[in-house]
Motif scaffolding. Structure first.
Motif, short mmCIF file in Angstrom:
data_model
loop_
_atom_site.label_atom_id
_atom_site.label_comp_id
_atom_site.label_asym_id
_atom_site.label_seq_id
_atom_site.Cartn_x
_atom_site.Cartn_y
_atom_site.Cartn_z
N LEU A 23 0.84 -1.21 0.00
CA LEU A 23 0.00 0.00 0.00
C LEU A 23 0.86 1.25 0.00
O LEU A 23 0.57 2.22 -0.71
N TYR A 24 1.92 1.26 0.79
CA TYR A 24 2.86 2.39 0.75
C TYR A 24 3.44 2.55 -0.65
O TYR A 24 3.62 3.66 -1.15
N GLN A 25 3.74 1.41 -1.30
CA GLN A 25 4.30 1.45 -2.64
C GLN A 25 3.31 2.08 -3.62
O GLN A 25 3.69 2.91 -4.46
N ARG A 26 2.04 1.70 -3.52
CA ARG A 26 1.02 2.26 -4.40
C ARG A 26 0.82 3.76 -4.15
O ARG A 26 0.46 4.50 -5.07
N LEU A 27 1.06 4.19 -2.92
CA LEU A 27 0.93 5.61 -2.58
C LEU A 27 2.23 6.38 -2.81
O LEU A 27 2.35 7.53 -2.39
N ALA A 28 3.21 5.71 -3.44
CA ALA A 28 4.50 6.32 -3.79
C ALA A 28 5.29 6.77 -2.56
O ALA A 28 6.10 7.70 -2.63
N LYS A 29 5.10 6.07 -1.42
CA LYS A 29 5.88 6.34 -0.21
C LYS A 29 6.90 5.21 -0.08
O LYS A 29 6.75 4.28 0.72
N TYR A 30 7.96 5.32 -0.88
CA TYR A 30 8.84 4.18 -1.10
C TYR A 30 9.73 3.86 0.10
O TYR A 30 10.02 2.69 0.38
N LYS A 31 10.16 4.86 0.84
CA LYS A 31 10.98 4.59 2.03
C LYS A 31 10.18 3.80 3.06
O LYS A 31 10.69 2.86 3.68
N ASP A 32 8.91 4.18 3.23
CA ASP A 32 8.06 3.44 4.16
C ASP A 32 7.81 2.03 3.65
O ASP A 32 7.76 1.07 4.44
N ALA A 33 7.66 1.87 2.33
CA ALA A 33 7.43 0.55 1.75
C ALA A 33 8.63 -0.36 1.99
O ALA A 33 8.49 -1.53 2.37
N ILE A 34 9.83 0.17 1.79
CA ILE A 34 11.06 -0.61 1.99
C ILE A 34 11.14 -1.13 3.42
O ILE A 34 11.44 -2.31 3.67
N LYS A 35 10.81 -0.24 4.38
CA LYS A 35 10.87 -0.63 5.79
C LYS A 35 9.90 -1.78 6.08
O LYS A 35 10.24 -2.73 6.79
N GLN A 36 8.70 -1.72 5.52
CA GLN A 36 7.70 -2.76 5.76
C GLN A 36 8.12 -4.08 5.13
O GLN A 36 7.95 -5.15 5.73
N PHE A 37 8.70 -4.05 3.90
CA PHE A 37 9.14 -5.28 3.26
C PHE A 37 10.31 -5.92 4.01
O PHE A 37 10.43 -7.14 4.09
N GLU A 38 11.17 -5.11 4.59
CA GLU A 38 12.27 -5.64 5.40
C GLU A 38 11.74 -6.33 6.66
O GLU A 38 12.22 -7.39 7.05
N LEU A 39 10.71 -5.70 7.29
CA LEU A 39 10.09 -6.32 8.47
C LEU A 39 9.41 -7.62 8.08
O LEU A 39 9.47 -8.61 8.83
N ALA A 40 8.76 -7.63 6.92
CA ALA A 40 8.09 -8.85 6.45
C ALA A 40 9.10 -9.97 6.24
O ALA A 40 8.87 -11.13 6.62
N ALA A 41 10.25 -9.65 5.63
CA ALA A 41 11.29 -10.66 5.38
C ALA A 41 11.84 -11.21 6.69
O ALA A 41 12.19 -12.39 6.78
#
Length: 638
Positions: A601-619
């Motif tokens: 969702l962050y990625q779709r909203l073009a908030k890429y730094k926040d998206a990266i943080k969430q994907f790292e937590l997911a991993a």
């Protein structure tokens, strides 16, 4: 991108001329074209709506053909030109060159390609003739694609209509209510809208601002091709407001991000003229300041300067809208208050009861909502006249918490106290109290009554509407149910909606989201889900797994309907539930899935730094050397 001229362009320009300055010409047109004898201005006012409605159908793409039919008769193109355009040229105050420049500017703003007409060398008459002919040819060319015998049913006809149909605001039908007094205020509104295109109605909650705005819409329905009212929810912003408007014929399949959708809608609104009425109702909470520190409503004020549409704003605020010189809505004179009381009571007062009624009216300070509630409570037999007066005059009940509410200096606490007294005194049945809590979770504009009745008790809703604790509004072919903002505030404080006492309603909604019958609008369900997540405290350890699952269901539904910000907000609420739960309540897969969805969702909203943080937590919650962990890194790579 430039486009071909169509019939609505010409009629839009025509309406613009007639509305502002060509009244005599319009009367002449009515006599010649409609073949109606007009002896006075009253005759003209009575007949002009017949033609205006035909024009509005053309503008909104709801009727085939270039020229409208009036009383079943097609207008002649040559007569149309002579009456409207040549008539304008003959007006002594308007020079042909000035009119030509105005027309070219208008068509350019409408993104019409006028290059094929530029050869006219400043000749207004030739330009207009070429324009009319091009519009006629465009329609005939579209019709020529139809197969014989297939007219009206073929795919070609449907395609033709789609090509000519342009996005418009979804128009609501407002129905006349019984309005007492306010005639001078309605005249002031008409003058303000004619001069400034906007009017602000300010006053206490429940004083009658909404009814007044709707009464204006009813009285002037022939002046507007489209009318829409929207309630401004708390925590809104200019972008959220624009995205919450309903449009017809608006294809946003390629604009799934909120930014491009906002810009596209804003462009459409800026091109709308005085034949559009937009009512912003219950604008009672100031918007958050902008990043530069300026007022949150600054973009709205800038928009009002750039558009030609008419707007009515109802608000309890005064400072934020001071530049628009709000019209104050105050209590009615005593005679009208008494008439309003009798109207809601349902019978003519006897002389012995009039003294009590007048004392009640003085006690509630002529407040419209309180007049309605007190009269309905007497009608239902909850109070006698004497008991109602004693209830209102009594001191604050010890069982009720003290609450003081102020809106920009206007004291609302007196109104609150009276509403709470009546609600507390009548002691509604448990089922009705439950339904009131559920109603308080709805968006401020309400939802479809059919939808709400499918989620809760039908009988309790009807009872509350009969007592005026809930509002039923009929709009076009559907009915809306909602709470008055003042009653909604009282219910939240007095009946305290929680996840536990609204659990059955939320469970019913989540089952509904999974099934989603065809007759339900996705956007309406998204607003309801978002509002529930915003209003309720989802932090009860007893229901943490249930809360988490329900929030995830609501978020996924919003995401499927391209409401990415709403989905994100709801998922962040689910994340708080997850963090507050015991360590063993949610397994690693659940946690990883939630972080992944938030990242997307962050990625779709073009908030890429926040998206990266969430994907790292997911991993981090996936085991090494697994497909799931690889997928997390793939998303991180994107």
């Amino acid at each position: 991108m430039a486009r071909k001229i169509w019939q609505g362009d010409i009629f839009k320009y025509l309406n613009k001329c007639l509305h502002f300055k060509q009244v005599n010409l319009a009367r002449d047109m009515a006599q010649k074209v409609l073949r109606i004898k007009i002896d006075s201005n009253d005759d003209w006012e009575e007949m002009k709506s017949t033609y205006a409605s035909a024009v509005s159908r053309i503008i909104n793409g709801k009727q085939n053909g270039f020229l409208p039919q009036v009383e079943g008769q097609q207008l002649d193109a040559e007569l149309f030109y002579d009456v409207f355009f040549r008539g304008i040229v003959d007006q002594p105050k308007e020079k042909p060159q000035v009119l030509l420049n105005q027309l070219k500017k208008f068509l350019t703003q409408e993104e019409v390609d006028i290059s094929e007409f530029e050869h006219v060398n400043g000749d207004y008459e030739t330009f207009v003739r070429a324009m009319v002919e091009a519009g006629l040819n465009e329609v005939q060319r579209s019709r020529g694609k139809e197969e014989p015998g297939e007219r009206g049913n073929s795919a070609c006809v449907q395609q033709e209509v789609q090509q000519r149909t342009r996005p418009t605001l979804h128009s609501q039908n407002f129905f006349a209510r019984k309005v007492f007094g306010r005639e001078e205020l309605l005249k002031d509104m008409e003058q303000r809208l004619a001069q400034n295109r906007v009017v602000v109605l300010s006053g206490l909650g429940g004083i009658g601002k909404t009814y007044l705005s709707e009464e204006y819409a009813v009285r002037h329905k022939e002046d507007y091709a489209q009318q829409q009212r929207i309630s401004v929810s708390a925590g809104s912003s200019f972008q959220k407001l624009i995205l919450s408007l309903e449009f017809d014929h608006l294809n946003e399949q390629e604009l799934k991000e909120e930014g491009p959708r906002f810009e596209n809608r804003l462009r459409l609104l800026k091109n709308m003229d005085e034949h559009t009425l937009l009512i912003l109702d219950n604008f009672d909470e100031p918007w958050a300041p902008l990043e530069d520190g300026s007022s949150g409503i600054t973009p709205l004020l800038d928009f009002l300067r750039d558009t030609g549409l008419h707007m009515i704003i109802t608000t309890r605020l005064t400072k934020e809208f001071a530049s628009l010189m709000p019209l104050p809505v105050t209590a009615l004179p005593e005679a009208e208050q008494l008439a309003l009381f009798e109207y809601h009571l349902g019978w003519k007062l006897e002389e012995q009861d009039k003294a009590y009624a007048r004392d009640i009216l003085r006690c509630v300070e002529g407040h419209t909502l309180l007049i309605e509630l007190s009269a309905k409570s007497i009608y239902e037999g909850d109070f006698t006249f004497r008991e109602m007066l004693e209830c209102l005059r009594s001191g604050e009940d010890a069982d009720l918490p003290e609450v003081t509410v102020q809106k920009d200096g206007q004291r609302q606490d007196t109104i609150w106290r009276f509403v709470r007294k009546i609600l507390f005194q009548i002691d509604l049945p448990k089922e009705q109290k439950t339904t009131l809590r559920q109603l308080s979770l709805l968006p401020t504009q309400g939802i479809s009554r059919k939808l709400f009745r499918s989620l809760t008790s039908k009988n309790a809703l009807a009872e509350l509407e009969g007592r005026s604790w809930a509002i039923r509004e009929d709009r076009n072919a559907e009915s809306i149910t909602r709470l008055h903002p003042v009653i909604c505030e009282v219910v939240k404080k007095e009946l305290c909606p929680t996840y536990k006492n609204c659990r059955s309603f939320i469970e019913a909604l989540c089952r509904f989201l999974k099934e989603k019958p065809e007759w339900v609008k996705g956007g309406e369900l998204c607003k309801l889900a978002e509002n529930i997540a915003h209003e309720l405290d989802f932090s009860d350890p007893e229901y943490s797994v249930e809360e988490w699952n329900n929030l995830r269901t609501m978020a996924q539904f919003c995401s499927q309907n391209y409401q990415y910000q709403s989905a994100l907000d709801i998922n962040l609420q689910a994340l708080e539930v997850q963090k507050g739960a015991a360590e063993d309540v949610f397994d690693s897969a659940c946690k990883s899935d939630l972080y992944t969805e938030i990242g997307e969702l962050y990625q779709r909203l073009a908030k890429y730094k926040d998206a990266i943080k969430q994907f790292e937590l997911a991993a981090g919650y996936q085991k090494d050397n697994t497909i799931e962990k690889a997928e997390c890194y793939r998303k991180l790579g994107e």
